[in-house]
Design a protein around this motif. Structure first.
Motif, short mmCIF file in Angstrom:
data_model
loop_
_atom_site.label_atom_id
_atom_site.label_comp_id
_atom_site.label_asym_id
_atom_site.label_seq_id
_atom_site.Cartn_x
_atom_site.Cartn_y
_atom_site.Cartn_z
N ALA A 18 -8.03 -3.50 2.23
CA ALA A 18 -6.92 -2.79 1.60
C ALA A 18 -6.36 -3.59 0.43
N PHE A 32 -6.62 6.68 -1.54
CA PHE A 32 -6.46 5.86 -0.34
C PHE A 32 -6.54 6.69 0.95
N LEU A 60 -5.57 5.64 4.62
CA LEU A 60 -5.68 4.18 4.76
C LEU A 60 -4.41 3.55 5.33
N ALA A 105 -12.79 0.59 1.58
CA ALA A 105 -11.57 0.24 2.32
C ALA A 105 -11.05 1.45 3.09
N ARG A 106 -11.09 2.60 2.43
CA ARG A 106 -10.61 3.83 3.06
C ARG A 106 -11.49 4.20 4.25
N ILE A 111 0.85 -1.21 0.00
CA ILE A 111 0.00 0.00 0.00
C ILE A 111 0.88 1.25 0.00
#
Lengths: 597, 597
Positions: free
Chosen positions: A537, A484, A487, A563-564, A476
């Motif tokens: 993620a 993102f 995140l 996801a964020r 990531i």
């Protein structure tokens, strides 16, 4: 409100969130090639949406009833069950030798979400049959298998788990039901069981009970419990049905939810003894029962996911329809759909992100089960079995907890309408509330996690998960995507919290078990936040890659956003959970309840 | 399971957790001298425990029914209401000129907790009458007051709030009910209202409805809404009852909980017009209605505390009785009461600490109301009014949220028994679930808090609270008591988080209202954690001092333990909430719901 099976979400999670080294159609999943998974889920969606979902409300309002002829289910139930079983849905994972399709647990777990979202009270029945099939398959004699397994696999008969007695709920050592050996090798059972789900019903011609009981010479405690097969109707050697056995449902519980699922008090042997057959070795019944329980635990977790998704779908549909107030950025003077109000969006995103994380954890557990059975490499099989065993209590407890949370948020989004039974949101809360309790309360899951799954192998399995999480975080950080948001740092924090909390547990598990137990439930939640956040993620990374490669599926940016949201709004609870685990035992264990109340 | 009113807890909180400068019996509370508060609560406890609590179950099972003669309540309800009103309990805060006792809101808030814990569905009726009394007292003409106020104060009649219409729930600007002026100065009302609590019943001889409606020339939106008094039976000038007015309950809702409280759809003017009288000025009806709402909001918050305490009492009683498993430190081989298992203790302490914190916040709000009315200094009155206004949405939303959380934990502690309706734990969850919704959803409370209460005075009121919190923290740090554990550093963190989140809101309220609104609910929760944690810490400080002075009340160490548990296990959620507020808006507001579902 119609239920729509989230086929695309399930496929995305299976393909991208679980970290499958060779993809969904490779490795242990060769039999899912050629789009088998998608085709199966699309078929499951049809029957769930068109047959099971429409029966959910009537099942709630006209629950199962006990009559002189036994338990009668809701009108329409037997036909729906027959249609479902005739479709082969009971047999997905069943052994091919007995008519099953032998497909992966992963695929069945996805189907289970669909059945349970459509109609949780209905789906409980096959859920328990599945456990029975595994126990039989693993522990029964060939003769018993030949007589019973085929018809349990097809769903022609159903199976039940008979554990609980009034004095023996979570504590099975207290079981008193007794089994007396007969000259022909069978046994006569005498005793009473409570809380037996689908202990009697009119869906099938026979019901096969799996019953914990004690032999006359059994040692006390859990080392003296044996497992017996007790059919409702005796089965002749040729497979035809014999006389009615001495096991009866004597009353039904009046419950908060899942009204259509009969919860029975079962009387064994009130008319001379219920004939039963031993499964596995004498006094080792808990081994077989735990196979059933473990299977059921994952699938109960899936019920949490299912209810959460159904609640989300219903709340979202309402929020897009219902107009109240004017959103700040709305043009004109008209009232806005409430989905445009930030607080409603926050609630919807919370439901969506919790659901997605729990779904990923359940599917990940099923994947580990598949690897433990299907991988060609023995080491990998063993490691996967350990992993499945670690993840099962997390899948069960976290998913069922968030099922209740999401159902409650779903009511809240409906405002006053949510409190009205006709809306249907309230039923979801009522139905969901059993899942944190049955198949081992979530407190028991947490104890299982910290004392058995984490501590017993000195943290090996847990640290393996943490290392994998860190690898994802590394990927990531290398992917510098604005979408993102925070995140990476938020999941970093969560994984670090999990690592420190794990170290604390390992240091103290032997010396101060009470301190470790005081933090067991917060630790389980912390583990789930890290695990679920990382799975999402992983999906976000895949979505980012796919977008970069030109894929313009409009769902991909939404997956990154989910996801964020999870990382920014839900994972930050980790810091507090870590403190509960590592610094909180004294204020739990020193509490004095002698005076209060 | 019997309810025991927590008189000692209420008195301790009133005396020690609110920071009363002159103690419970000094300053604005001169009329509570000579133990009036304790004596009152002990009497309230008697009727709550012996009369109201025993009717709670039957009310759930035999809810209110609509008959040809109107709504009929549960058997026993009218007699209980009469006994309760004859005891003078409706009149505690009522104006002395109209037969009230004129006692402080603080005392009545404590009593309200007791009524609602004993029987929430019952207590809703007088809760709404209280709001009506205040609106009448503040805005009505002397003639209307003389005709109605005395019998509302005594409880001989009850009052209702008629706001909601199908298209106008949270958004009152959409109200359509119309009021046509009559030559004699009265009005005829036409329209339909939904969700009217106790809109009809057989508890009293008359019901006085307070109804929002529009005059013929009213401007659109909220500036064109007027408030009317519409009695069920017209009242002659001599106070005797005249003919039936044209307002009827035409249907009852089928609800998740509070079955005994009739939720009515009311039809106004289907037979020629419902006669009504204007309260306050034309088109300014929301002013009067907000007086009713504000009063009701605090009292609905108190319902959350009440249900939480009732759920705690029931769960604790069960946990002391029910034996399962053997606790690690238990002697012998026998099963231990589950209260000895750390995870059960954690759940019980969570319920207890949340309840205590919410109770302190509600009482603190009532205290601010008392100061705003009773203090001799005008500046202090004004400041207290601002404070009450700041605290009301927190008291409402936090307390009702934790009511649901505690009720759900209460079920969990009961295990399988919790899911069985006869146990009673499930009713508490079902009843509790309405409180976060009615009298302004908790989302609306959060918007009210951030946009009106915090932002409108540039944070003055909020920062005043934060400064007071820091003063308490200073005192805690000076008190080096081992029993406090991590109480000081954890509350330090919480207050710092609140301070930073407040600064963020103030910076962005004008420029980015959507960003602020996205964090409104987490901000409210964060404020409550700091406020509640500090109130309990104030109590812990007092307990520590009392113990040092030789007081051997065994409850004192338990109060310190509760404050410590809150600080160590619940307050640490603050860090995550701060991040939601200050860094979380983008992932809320950019969420795309166009595709999902």
């Amino acid at each position: 409100m119609t239920y729509r099976a989230p086929v695309a979400d399930l496929l995305f999670s299976m393909s991208h969130e679980l970290g499958l080294a060779q993809g969904l159609e490779g490795g242990v999943y060769a039999d899912l090639a050629d789009g088998i998974a998608e085709a199966t889920l699309l078929e499951a969606a049809k029957i769930a949406e068109n047959v099971l979902a429409p029966l959910n409300r009537i099942g709630d309002r006209q629950g199962a009833k006990l009559t002189n002829e036994g338990v009668v289910t809701t009108p329409g139930w037997p036909q729906a069950y027959k249609q479902w079983a005739d479709g082969g849905w009971n047999a997905i994972t069943g052994p091919t030798h007995y008519g099953g399709l032998g497909l992966p647990a992963l695929l069945n777990t996805a189907c289970n979400e669909i059945w349970n979202a459509a109609n949780m009270a209905f789906s409980l029945c096959p859920l328990l049959t599945l456990g029975a099939i595994e126990a039989l398959q693993t522990h029964a004699t060939a003769a018993l298998k030949d007589l019973y397994l085929g018809r349990l696999v097809s769903g022609e008969w159903t199976g039940t788990m008979n554990l609980t007695e009034p004095q023996a709920g979570s504590d099975l050592s207290a079981i008193r039901t007794r089994a007396e050996p007969q000259p022909d090798g069978s046994f006569k059972l005498f005793g009473s069981k409570i809380f037996i789900t689908y202990g009697d019903h009119d869906l099938t011609g026979n019901i096969i009970h799996f019953v914990l009981a004690r032999l006359p010479d059994a040692p006390p405690g859990t080392r003296g419990i044996s497992l017996f097969l007790v059919p409702k109707f005796l089965v002749n050697a040729d497979g035809s049905l014999g006389p009615r056995n001495d096991v009866y449902c004597v009353s039904l519980e009046h419950k908060l939810g899942i009204h259509a699922s009969p919860t029975c008090t079962m009387a064994y042997g009130e008319h001379g003894g219920a004939l039963g057959w031993l499964i596995g070795e004498p006094n080792k019944g808990l081994v077989g029962m735990f196979i059933m329980m473990n299977n059921a635990r994952l699938n109960v977790g899936v019920q949490g996911v299912a209810i959460a998704d159904r609640a989300f779908q219903q709340a979202l549909a309402y929020a897009r329809e219902r107009r109240q107030g004017r959103a700040f950025n709305a043009p004109g003077e008209a009232m806005s759909p409430i989905v445009q109000h930030p607080d409603v969006r926050r609630m919807l995103m919370t439901m969506k992100a919790l659901t997605a994380a729990a779904r990923a954890i359940c599917l990940m557990t099923a994947h580990a089960i598949d690897v433990s059975r299907r991988d060609e490499d023995a080491d990998r099989r063993l490691r996967a079995a350990t992993r499945a065993s670690l993840l099962t209590p997390i899948a069960k407890a976290f998913s069922t907890d968030i099922g209740v949370e999401a159902a409650s948020l779903g009511i809240q989004i409906h405002g006053g309408m949510g409190f009205i039974e006709e809306t249907g949101a309230a039923q979801l809360l009522r139905d969901s509330r059993i899942a944190p309790i049955y198949e081992g309360t979530n407190g028991i899951q947490a104890i299982d996690l910290v004392m058995r799954k984490v501590a017993h192998d000195k943290g090996d399995a847990a640290y393996r998960e943490i290392r994998e999480m860190k690898a994802v975080l590394g990927a990531i950080r290398e992917t510098d995507a604005g979408a993102f948001g925070d995140l990476a740092p938020r999941l970093d924090d969560a994984v670090d919290s999990l690592e420190r909390a794990t170290a604390f547990l390992l240091e103290n598990a032997k010396s101060s078990p009470d301190d470790v137990l005081a933090g067991a439930a917060p630790y389980l939640r912390l583990f789930a936040l890290a695990l679920g956040g990382i799975a999402l993620a992983r999906g976000a990374l895949a979505a980012h890659r796919l977008i970069g490669a030109g894929d313009n599926d409009p769902a991909l940016p939404a997956r990154i956003a989910t996801a964020r949201f999870f990382a920014e709004h839900i994972a930050p609870g980790s810091a507090g959970l870590e403190l509960s685990v590592t610094r909180g035992a004294a204020s739990v264990n020193s509490a004095d309840f002698a005076l209060a109340g």
